[in-house]
Motif scaffolding. Structure first.
Motif, PDB file in Angstrom:
ATOM      1  N   GLN A  75      35.197 -31.993 -14.572  1.00 39.54           N
ATOM      2  CA  GLN A  75      34.908 -33.337 -15.072  1.00 39.54           C
ATOM      3  C   GLN A  75      34.211 -33.273 -16.431  1.00 39.54           C
ATOM      4  OE1 GLN A  75      32.627 -35.316 -12.029  1.00 39.54           O
ATOM      5  NE2 GLN A  75      34.318 -35.371 -10.573  1.00 39.54           N
ATOM      6  N   THR A  76      33.240 -32.374 -16.560  1.00 41.15           N
ATOM      7  CA  THR A  76      32.502 -32.231 -17.816  1.00 41.15           C
ATOM      8  C   THR A  76      33.426 -31.761 -18.940  1.00 41.15           C
ATOM      9  OG1 THR A  76      30.417 -31.745 -16.689  1.00 41.15           O
ATOM     10  CG2 THR A  76      30.620 -31.002 -18.970  1.00 41.15           C
ATOM     11  N   LYS A  88      34.095 -39.124 -12.185  1.00 38.86           N
ATOM     12  CA  LYS A  88      33.303 -38.885 -10.976  1.00 38.86           C
ATOM     13  C   LYS A  88      33.666 -39.901  -9.890  1.00 38.86           C
ATOM     14  CE  LYS A  88      28.513 -38.210  -9.483  1.00 38.86           C
ATOM     15  NZ  LYS A  88      27.077 -38.227  -9.917  1.00 38.86           N
ATOM     16  N   ASP A 119      24.629 -30.385 -20.900  1.00 40.22           N
ATOM     17  CA  ASP A 119      24.775 -30.719 -19.483  1.00 40.22           C
ATOM     18  C   ASP A 119      24.199 -29.621 -18.608  1.00 40.22           C
ATOM     19  OD1 ASP A 119      25.887 -33.140 -18.464  1.00 40.22           O
ATOM     20  OD2 ASP A 119      27.330 -31.958 -17.322  1.00 40.22           O
ATOM     21  N   TRP A 155      20.951 -29.631 -16.171  1.00 45.19           N
ATOM     22  CA  TRP A 155      20.989 -29.251 -14.754  1.00 45.19           C
ATOM     23  C   TRP A 155      19.922 -28.217 -14.440  1.00 45.19           C
ATOM     24  CZ3 TRP A 155      22.286 -24.374 -12.651  1.00 45.19           C
ATOM     25  CH2 TRP A 155      22.408 -24.336 -11.262  1.00 45.19           C
ATOM     26  N   LYS A 184      32.960 -39.407 -18.011  1.00 49.37           N
ATOM     27  CA  LYS A 184      32.394 -38.630 -16.913  1.00 49.37           C
ATOM     28  C   LYS A 184      32.107 -39.521 -15.699  1.00 49.37           C
ATOM     29  CE  LYS A 184      29.071 -34.968 -16.024  1.00 49.37           C
ATOM     30  NZ  LYS A 184      27.838 -34.315 -16.443  1.00 49.37           N
ATOM     31  N   SER A 194      35.938 -30.838  -9.632  1.00 53.63           N
ATOM     32  CA  SER A 194      34.615 -30.201  -9.638  1.00 53.63           C
ATOM     33  C   SER A 194      33.810 -30.741 -10.823  1.00 53.63           C
ATOM     34  CB  SER A 194      34.762 -28.686  -9.784  1.00 53.63           C
ATOM     35  OG  SER A 194      35.262 -28.352 -11.078  1.00 53.63           O
ATOM     36  N   PRO A 195      32.483 -30.706 -10.744  1.00 45.87           N
ATOM     37  CA  PRO A 195      31.643 -31.188 -11.855  1.00 45.87           C
ATOM     38  C   PRO A 195      31.971 -30.490 -13.176  1.00 45.87           C
ATOM     39  CG  PRO A 195      30.306 -30.854  -9.902  1.00 45.87           C
ATOM     40  CD  PRO A 195      31.665 -30.306  -9.591  1.00 45.87           C
TER      41      PRO A 195
END
Length: 333
Positions: A245-246, A235, A326, A330, A231, A241-242
């Motif tokens: 990536q996740t 990044k 995750d 958040w 990750k 996009s997040p």
């Protein structure tokens, strides 16, 4: 009162109501924010989020885990034992009972996640926070070696805590393989734990603890260390996009977790399933003895039998766990 006066009064009342609701909402939001950022809650959140994410993943993946265990126990003690396919095992389970039999041991699986994943993700996040703070003070980034150490330590500690629930899960899932007269027919994870402790002693709840700990360390090394590293690299080197990536990092983590941990998972299953024979002795004396006997009697490749099923069990579980953790992280940051 004129109609204009009534309208004015109603409008005034509505405005006052909105003001009161707005103030209440603001006070509520402030209370939630203050509570979430209190030291005690900040320390507990990684553990709570970890446990919840693990339980969600287990509920999704439990049937695959059931099939994986049955495949690992097939042909025990023989080099040319049956090589049942996942579909054949699933059909056999359904044909001998009902579809819900695929969820045998779910209560034990959920308890295991409530204990094991709560601890491993909680400890990993706690260790990583400490390592990140230290790295920041030294003007550098956290290295892969530090991530690996955090993953190994978190996995080992969590496995020792969660071993009884893991043992109960294996016993419940393998019970259907025994002759009808020898089955325990455990009603729940509590029934399984109390029955094992009563008939074999409390110490028996930690049977297979050595390979369980090593497996957890290998799995955490592959899952959490590679997820965290992947990750960070994605990044830094992509503009994805997040969410992408996740998802990508969790898929990579699932593969490495499967590869490193399957041999230890195999031995753990054999040790936790075993029971004393007519001579009063157990088939395996411990982890090393089990590795030696399986390699000699069944061949080295037996340790990776069912890799496809194991990957299908580990990778989605890892992905769901990491994505949910995750997301919860958040929500509560």
């Amino acid at each position: 009162m004129t109609s204009g006066g009534l309208k004015q009064a109603a409008e005034s009342a509505r405005n006052k109501t909105n003001d009161v609701l707005g103030a209440t909402k603001g006070a509520s939001s402030a209370w939630v924010s203050e509570t979430l950022h209190s030291p005690a809650v900040r320390a507990a959140l990684p553990f709570v989020n970890g446990g919840l994410s693990g339980m969600v993943a287990t509920a999704v993946i439990q049937p695959v885990d059931m099939i994986k265990v049955r495949i690992q126990l097939a042909g025990e003690g023989t080099a040319g034992g049956p090589k049942a396919s996942p579909l054949a095992v699933a059909r056999q389970i359904v044909a001998s009972g009902k579809v819900l039999d695929l969820y045998t041991g779910l209560s034990a699986g959920l308890l295991r996640q409530a204990v094991y994943t709560t601890a491993r993700i909680g400890f990993f996040d706690t260790f990583m926070s400490s390592l990140s703070q230290r790295a920041k003070e030294q003007g550098r980034q956290v290295g892969f070696g530090e991530r690996a150490t955090a993953g190994l330590a978190a996995g080992g500690i969590a496995a020792m805590i969660g071993n009884p629930a893991d043992l109960a899960l294996i016993r419940m899932q393998s019970d259907g393989l025994k002759p009808l007269a020898e089955r325990k027919n455990y009603k729940s994870v509590i029934d399984a734990l109390s029955s094992i402790a009563k008939s074999e002693g409390v110490g028996a709840l930690w049977a297979g603890a050595a390979p369980t700990v090593v497996r957890a360390m290998a799995l955490n090394f592959g899952q959490l260390a590679f997820f965290s590293e992947a990750k960070a690299q994605l990044k830094k080197s992509t503009d994805w996009s997040p969410q992408t990536q996740t998802l990508t990092a969790s898929a990579l983590a699932g593969f490495f977790a499967s590869f490193f941990s399957l041999p230890f998972d195999f031995v753990k299953t054999r040790l936790q399933k075993q029971s004393k024979g007519p001579d009063g002795k157990l088939p395996y004396k411990g982890m090393v003895d089990c590795f030696t006997k399986v390699a000699k009697q069944e061949g080295i490749t037996r340790f990776y039998r069912g890799f496809g099923t194991y990957y299908v069990r580990i990778a989605p579980h890892a992905m769901v766990t990491l994505i949910v953790a995750d997301y919860l992280g958040w929500l509560t940051k």
